[in-house]
Design an enzyme around this catalytic site. Sequence first.
Site, short mmCIF file in Angstrom:
data_model
loop_
_atom_site.label_atom_id
_atom_site.label_comp_id
_atom_site.label_asym_id
_atom_site.label_seq_id
_atom_site.Cartn_x
_atom_site.Cartn_y
_atom_site.Cartn_z
N ASP A 189 -13.82 45.95 -33.30
CA ASP A 189 -12.45 45.47 -33.49
C ASP A 189 -11.93 45.83 -34.88
O ASP A 189 -10.75 46.13 -35.05
CB ASP A 189 -12.38 43.96 -33.27
CG ASP A 189 -12.50 43.60 -31.79
OD1 ASP A 189 -12.65 44.52 -30.97
OD2 ASP A 189 -12.45 42.40 -31.46
N HIS A 243 -15.09 41.61 -27.00
CA HIS A 243 -14.79 41.58 -28.43
C HIS A 243 -16.09 41.85 -29.21
O HIS A 243 -17.15 41.36 -28.86
CB HIS A 243 -14.25 40.21 -28.83
CG HIS A 243 -12.87 39.95 -28.34
ND1 HIS A 243 -11.92 39.30 -29.09
CD2 HIS A 243 -12.26 40.26 -27.17
CE1 HIS A 243 -10.79 39.21 -28.40
NE2 HIS A 243 -10.99 39.79 -27.23
N GLU A 255 -16.52 37.18 -35.31
CA GLU A 255 -16.71 36.50 -34.04
C GLU A 255 -17.34 35.15 -34.37
O GLU A 255 -18.16 35.03 -35.31
CB GLU A 255 -17.59 37.29 -33.09
CG GLU A 255 -17.03 38.66 -32.71
CD GLU A 255 -15.69 38.60 -32.00
OE1 GLU A 255 -15.38 37.55 -31.39
OE2 GLU A 255 -14.95 39.60 -32.03
N ASP A 294 -13.28 41.87 -39.26
CA ASP A 294 -13.10 40.98 -38.11
C ASP A 294 -14.33 40.12 -37.98
O ASP A 294 -15.44 40.52 -38.41
CB ASP A 294 -12.87 41.79 -36.83
CG ASP A 294 -12.58 40.90 -35.64
OD1 ASP A 294 -11.57 40.18 -35.66
OD2 ASP A 294 -13.39 40.89 -34.69
N GLU A 314 -17.39 29.37 -23.15
CA GLU A 314 -16.10 30.07 -23.27
C GLU A 314 -16.10 31.08 -24.40
O GLU A 314 -15.49 32.15 -24.30
CB GLU A 314 -14.95 29.07 -23.43
CG GLU A 314 -15.05 28.13 -24.61
CD GLU A 314 -15.79 26.84 -24.30
OE1 GLU A 314 -15.55 25.84 -25.00
OE2 GLU A 314 -16.60 26.82 -23.35
#
Length: 229
Positions: A155, A150, A9, A7, A52
């Site tokens: 994850d 997250h 980010e 995963d 965000e």
Amino acid sequence: MREIVFDTETTGLSFAGGDRMVEIGCVELINRVETGRTYHAYFHPERDMPAEAERVHGLSAAFLAKHPLFAAGVAALLDFIGDAPLVAHNAGFDFSFLNGELERCGQRMVCRSRMVDTLAIARTRHPGAKHTLDALCSRFGIDRSHRVLHGALLDAQLLAQVYVELMGGRQIGLGLVSEVAPAPVVEVIAVPSQVRPLRVFSPSAAELVAHAAFLKGVKEPLWGVVASD
């Protein structure tokens, strides 16, 4: 069979639009079982962190500024993933960032034929249901209570469990050696045999006399009737 569940980010949704990968987490599976080997790294994105995006993963520009560029850690990453299939949720997104970073630092991109997308698998297995990582964890009873934000490695670890369940789950009880439960011990108690005397069923003289008297009193006995043609 070796597989890598991973995963990422990022700073946003589009590498082509200027976003960068800031974290990657990888989990090694052998025959769909976690080996305990992982790879995890943060990277300096060489740009700001949109608010965000930071709300999603909690990684600030100040925190990431202390970490190396992707190019500095790429050799260790490529060594870990090797030539194994790469499993990700909405894998096209993660592949776009992984290959974007690889191309940017002059490395060969990962062939998309190695891509395994758990989102596509989930949509096929459970059409009409929710297919987010959180929803799939709930479906399969996987504990995600510690997932506040997250995080790439967390994850990936959750996704590894989801992936195993999507592919049929672990067959508990199948092993190279089967344990057979011992037969229950039944205690046998010996009872000494008893020899009973022979019972005599012949009528006595008094019983014969009583029977004869009874028969004389029977009127029109059936045994005295002679059948006629």
